[in-house]
Design a protein around this motif. Structure first.
Motif, short mmCIF file in Angstrom:
data_model
loop_
_atom_site.label_atom_id
_atom_site.label_comp_id
_atom_site.label_asym_id
_atom_site.label_seq_id
_atom_site.Cartn_x
_atom_site.Cartn_y
_atom_site.Cartn_z
N SER A 87 0.48 -14.42 14.76
CA SER A 87 0.37 -13.09 15.33
C SER A 87 -0.57 -13.08 16.53
O SER A 87 -0.31 -12.45 17.55
CB SER A 87 -0.13 -12.11 14.26
N ASN B 218 5.23 -10.84 20.91
CA ASN B 218 4.95 -9.94 19.79
C ASN B 218 6.03 -10.02 18.71
O ASN B 218 6.23 -9.09 17.94
CB ASN B 218 4.77 -8.49 20.26
N THR B 219 6.74 -11.16 18.67
CA THR B 219 7.77 -11.38 17.66
C THR B 219 7.65 -12.81 17.15
O THR B 219 7.64 -13.76 17.94
CB THR B 219 9.18 -11.17 18.25
N LYS C 259 0.77 -9.03 9.85
CA LYS C 259 0.61 -7.57 9.93
C LYS C 259 -0.87 -7.17 9.88
O LYS C 259 -1.28 -6.21 10.54
CB LYS C 259 1.37 -6.90 8.79
N SER D 264 1.38 -4.01 15.31
CA SER D 264 2.59 -3.92 16.12
C SER D 264 3.45 -5.18 16.09
O SER D 264 4.55 -5.18 16.64
CB SER D 264 2.20 -3.62 17.58
N ILE D 265 2.98 -6.23 15.43
CA ILE D 265 3.73 -7.48 15.44
C ILE D 265 5.06 -7.32 14.72
O ILE D 265 5.16 -6.63 13.69
CB ILE D 265 2.91 -8.63 14.79
N ARG D 266 6.09 -7.92 15.25
CA ARG D 266 7.41 -7.92 14.62
C ARG D 266 7.60 -9.27 13.92
O ARG D 266 7.50 -10.31 14.56
CB ARG D 266 8.49 -7.72 15.67
N LEU E 180 10.12 -11.63 11.68
CA LEU E 180 11.46 -11.90 11.18
C LEU E 180 11.33 -12.84 9.98
O LEU E 180 10.70 -13.89 10.08
CB LEU E 180 12.31 -12.54 12.27
N LYS F 264 16.19 -13.10 19.33
CA LYS F 264 15.49 -11.82 19.13
C LYS F 264 14.05 -11.89 19.64
O LYS F 264 13.22 -11.08 19.28
CB LYS F 264 15.51 -11.45 17.65
#
Length: 313
Positions: free
Chosen positions: A142, A148-149, A170, A175-177, A179, A202
């Motif tokens: 992160s 940010n993904t 998190k 704001s981190i995405r 997957l 993505k």
């Protein structure tokens, strides 16, 4: 049936069984593997652990490869009983249920497996604290992500590493995405690489592959894409210091050593037992020079705090 060996080296063995040592010892231990010792991953770690049992604890040791179904487990255990084996390691979750079915028939053997759920007087299941190592991998990912993904690709649904990775990420950034995908098998290399492609499409720029049958391939693919990864099982910094930010290292050999020593001294607990950072069974590997020194220091301090208190940041 134990062949003498003063110097032990890892060799590729195609036969179903092999003896490693005949040095005089009070106890004898055996290792059962679903596959072979030459996978450079989980099974190799088990073999390395067995060698530590011989060299550090002084036990006679032997191993059997390709013990891959219930019938083979039962037949192999019966053979080992006749050879005077007292401690049997089944190197994986696969062996937990099979050992539960037969352990009461062998009261003079202590059965040890990994990541399963067991109960009984002569059976133990070892669990690495995967949530914590995933947590710190998530915090680092992160912090380092430029898009940010980030992503985690797990081999099995039950692996706590993935849940820990998401939580750590998190906690580091709201704001981190993240997957989070599972490929339903340790050796699903093709599926893992397809999942990697989906994640990078993505915009995931850091991936944590938690499967020892595909982690190296995923890291190499991320290197080709000029992206980054977290190593798994061993220290994978040699795959590229600019690619591998760090690794979550499972020191399987230390756990084997601890289990064998506890067995020899009569202190081995039955049931489910856990090993983690505080036991030196898990550590972070070498940090990439891409990781700022101040954040390396912060992460190390957080891990030390976790070792002392059991509290995550």
């Amino acid at each position: 049936m134990f062949a003498f060996g003063a110097v032990l080296t890892l060799t590729i063995i195609n036969a179903c069984d092999s003896n490693v040592s005949t040095a005089p010892a009070d106890n004898k231990a055996a290792l059962l593997l679903e596959n072979t010792i030459d996978d450079q991953g989980w099974n190799s770690k088990g073999y390395e652990g067995l060698l530590h049992v011989q060299s550090d604890i002084g036990m006679d040791v032997t191993y059997r490869e390709n013990v891959s179904d219930a019938k083979k487990v039962k037949n192999t255990v019966e053979e080992l009983k006749d050879e005077g084996i007292e401690l049997i390691f089944g190197h994986g979750r696969f062996f937990a249920d099979h050992f539960m079915e037969i352990n009461e028939n062998y009261p003079n053997i202590h059965f040890v497996s990994f990541n399963g759920d067991v109960e009984g007087d002569n059976i133990t299941s070892v669990h690495f604290e995967g949530y914590a190592m995933g947590y710190f991998a998530g915090r680092l990912s992160s912090e380092m992500s430029e898009t940010n993904t980030i992503g985690v690709i797990s081999a099995q649904k039950w692996q706590p590493e993935a849940e820990g990775f998401v939580a750590g990420a998190k906690d580091s950034s709201d704001s981190i995405r993240v997957l989070n995908e599972n490929v339903y098998g340790w050796n699903k290399e093709e599926e893992a690489l397809h999942t990697l492609d989906d994640m990078t499409e993505k915009q995931a720029d850091i991936i944590y592959p938690t499967g020892d049958g595909f982690h190296v391939e995923v890291i190499n693919k991320m290197k080709e894409k000029d992206l980054q990864a977290i190593g798994y099982m061993g220290d994978q910094s040699d795959l590229g210091e600019a690619t591998v930010l760090t690794s979550t290292v499972q020191h399987v050999e230390r756990v084997y050593q601890k289990i064998a020593k506890q067995y020899k001294t009569g202190e081995l607990e039955s049931g489910n037992v856990s090993y983690g950072f505080e036991d030196e069974a898990i550590s972070m590997g070498q940090f990439s020079p891409e990781v700022p020194e101040n954040f390396q220091k912060q992460l190390i301090e957080e891990i030390d705090h976790y070792k002392d208190t059991g509290e995550l940041p």
